[in-house]
Scaffold this motif. Sequence first.
Motif, PDB file in Angstrom:
ATOM      1  N   UNK A 291      -2.042 -10.785  -9.302  1.00 40.16           N
ATOM      2  CA  UNK A 291      -1.108 -10.179  -8.351  1.00 40.16           C
ATOM      3  C   UNK A 291       0.195  -9.764  -9.026  1.00 40.16           C
ATOM      4  N   UNK A 292       0.672 -10.578  -9.977  1.00 42.46           N
ATOM      5  CA  UNK A 292       1.922 -10.261 -10.666  1.00 42.46           C
ATOM      6  C   UNK A 292       1.813  -8.986 -11.490  1.00 42.46           C
ATOM      7  N   UNK A 293       0.631  -8.697 -12.010  1.00 45.65           N
ATOM      8  CA  UNK A 293       0.421  -7.463 -12.776  1.00 45.65           C
ATOM      9  C   UNK A 293       0.147  -6.285 -11.865  1.00 45.65           C
ATOM     10  N   UNK A 294      -0.618  -6.505 -10.818  1.00 48.13           N
ATOM     11  CA  UNK A 294      -1.037  -5.410  -9.936  1.00 48.13           C
ATOM     12  C   UNK A 294       0.137  -4.783  -9.203  1.00 48.13           C
ATOM     13  N   UNK A 295       1.064  -5.586  -8.705  1.00 50.59           N
ATOM     14  CA  UNK A 295       2.191  -5.056  -7.932  1.00 50.59           C
ATOM     15  C   UNK A 295       3.011  -4.023  -8.687  1.00 50.59           C
ATOM     16  N   UNK A 296       3.567  -4.364  -9.861  1.00 51.56           N
ATOM     17  CA  UNK A 296       4.338  -3.367 -10.615  1.00 51.56           C
ATOM     18  C   UNK A 296       3.509  -2.166 -11.061  1.00 51.56           C
ATOM     19  N   UNK A 297       2.218  -2.366 -11.354  1.00 55.26           N
ATOM     20  CA  UNK A 297       1.368  -1.228 -11.739  1.00 55.26           C
ATOM     21  C   UNK A 297       1.237  -0.239 -10.585  1.00 55.26           C
ATOM     22  N   UNK A 298       1.041  -0.742  -9.393  1.00 55.70           N
ATOM     23  CA  UNK A 298       0.903   0.141  -8.226  1.00 55.70           C
ATOM     24  C   UNK A 298       2.205   0.882  -7.931  1.00 55.70           C
ATOM     25  N   UNK A 299       3.336   0.193  -7.976  1.00 51.69           N
ATOM     26  CA  UNK A 299       4.601   0.880  -7.707  1.00 51.69           C
ATOM     27  C   UNK A 299       4.940   1.867  -8.818  1.00 51.69           C
ATOM     28  N   UNK A 300       4.613   1.520 -10.067  1.00 53.20           N
ATOM     29  CA  UNK A 300       4.839   2.473 -11.156  1.00 53.20           C
ATOM     30  C   UNK A 300       3.974   3.715 -11.022  1.00 53.20           C
ATOM     31  N   UNK A 301       2.698   3.511 -10.661  1.00 53.16           N
ATOM     32  CA  UNK A 301       1.814   4.658 -10.433  1.00 53.16           C
ATOM     33  C   UNK A 301       2.297   5.500  -9.271  1.00 53.16           C
ATOM     34  N   UNK A 302       2.749   4.854  -8.219  1.00 50.26           N
ATOM     35  CA  UNK A 302       3.272   5.590  -7.074  1.00 50.26           C
ATOM     36  C   UNK A 302       4.528   6.369  -7.438  1.00 50.26           C
ATOM     37  N   UNK A 303       5.352   5.829  -8.331  1.00 48.34           N
ATOM     38  CA  UNK A 303       6.561   6.552  -8.753  1.00 48.34           C
ATOM     39  C   UNK A 303       6.202   7.828  -9.487  1.00 48.34           C
ATOM     40  N   UNK A 322       0.604   8.531  -4.278  1.00 49.61           N
ATOM     41  CA  UNK A 322       2.000   8.211  -4.037  1.00 49.61           C
ATOM     42  C   UNK A 322       2.207   7.400  -2.774  1.00 49.61           C
ATOM     43  N   UNK A 323       1.460   7.748  -1.729  1.00 54.82           N
ATOM     44  CA  UNK A 323       1.589   7.020  -0.461  1.00 54.82           C
ATOM     45  C   UNK A 323       0.769   5.732  -0.479  1.00 54.82           C
ATOM     46  N   UNK A 324      -0.495   5.844  -0.903  1.00 52.56           N
ATOM     47  CA  UNK A 324      -1.383   4.671  -0.899  1.00 52.56           C
ATOM     48  C   UNK A 324      -0.911   3.610  -1.896  1.00 52.56           C
ATOM     49  N   UNK A 325      -0.382   4.054  -3.054  1.00 52.35           N
ATOM     50  CA  UNK A 325       0.098   3.089  -4.045  1.00 52.35           C
ATOM     51  C   UNK A 325       1.232   2.240  -3.506  1.00 52.35           C
ATOM     52  N   UNK A 326       2.156   2.889  -2.767  1.00 54.89           N
ATOM     53  CA  UNK A 326       3.252   2.129  -2.193  1.00 54.89           C
ATOM     54  C   UNK A 326       2.791   1.153  -1.126  1.00 54.89           C
ATOM     55  N   UNK A 327       1.832   1.601  -0.305  1.00 56.93           N
ATOM     56  CA  UNK A 327       1.319   0.717   0.743  1.00 56.93           C
ATOM     57  C   UNK A 327       0.599  -0.488   0.138  1.00 56.93           C
TER      58      UNK A 327
END
Length: 417
Positions: A291-303, A322-327
């Motif tokens: 979870x600690x790795x997945x969260x920043x990866x998703x927000x970075x991809x969404x950025x 962009x939308x799904x990554x943030x959600x």
Amino acid sequence: MATLKAWSLILNSSLSSSSSKQRGNNVKAAAINIPNRVASISLPGLRNGGFLENMELQNCTEKQLSPVRINRNESSGPDPVVMAKLYAILEAVSDRVEMHKNIGDQRNDWNSLLLTSINSITLAAATMTGIAAISGGAPAAALKLSSTFMYVAATGMLSIVNKIQPSQLAEEQRNAVRLFKQIENQIRTIISIGNPTVVDVKEMMDKVLALDKAYPLPLLGVMLDKFPANVEPAVWWPEQRRKQNKGNNGYNGWNGKLEEEMREIINVIRTKDKEDYLRLGKKALNLNKFLAITGPVLTGLAAVCSALVGSPSHGDWAVVLGVAGGALASVVNALEHGGQVGMVFEMYRSNAGFFKMMEESIEWNLREEDLERRENGEVFEMKVGLQLGRSLSELRNLAAEAAVKGEAIDEFASKLF
């Protein structure tokens, strides 16, 4: 007075053994000489108060007073220096209780506030990305830029929060408060029983310093590794030392039956309780790492995707990611920090440490060949039962069952957790 009486007797004897004429002459001589002799012999004694009598009286007085002085020191209570040291340790421990409690509350607030803030930023950025996809012109560019900045900020904040794990920090401080309170109660018990020694001061100091090392207050430099390579039980106690001989004439509540019972309890604790919590702690650690790795990866991809919204070469994929990554990042963040996975890992680690401490305590008493240096067997058995949430009869039944079934026993040693 004694000197005058002695001279009177000498005078009478000399007068009775002489003739009448000689008696008269001797009387005259005695009348002339006695005052000088008496004055030269007896008067200094009278003036000095009796030198020999004073010496004898002084010797007798010293002989009578010397045992009293020794007894007064022996019965005057505990050493004031030792008591002062114990009270100094007690004050430091009380202060640490307050410090850990306040910092634990603060770090628990960190977890709640940062979770809410990061999720709000992430969802706002996802919303802006979606709106930018259906807008055009300057508003779309402003929304894209804003969402990108918010995603970058969320990524940075998530990386820091996932590194320090506020929920795990709060659990560490809660454990420290509980353990420092135990030390505080132990010191009060030693003082109330009376006659503490330097050994007690050394033992309490070692416990305080070991606990300081196990649960440090600062974050920079000394913070515990939140993602260790191997899951190990928490250790907050010093190394066991040989205790003083208590003079129990060879009997200290221990016998062969009790020793065998404690050996079986050790086997159950080692193979069931401690092993189970280490296994659960490893699962919680692996989940927390994911979870600690997945969260920043998703927000970075969404950025990145939010910045590419409206680009002809990427089409709809940028909007979707962009939308799904943030959600998804909000969900992952809520699961990790809202579910306090780090706190769960620390709880399993500290529970495994508790059973390791019991295991070492029992083994130390069994290895000590001098029974008078062991902790009293009856008291120790009661302590083990209380720590495991069992009565003495239940503890003995568990040991008997473990002796028959061995490692195949299904029951855990502890009934508390």
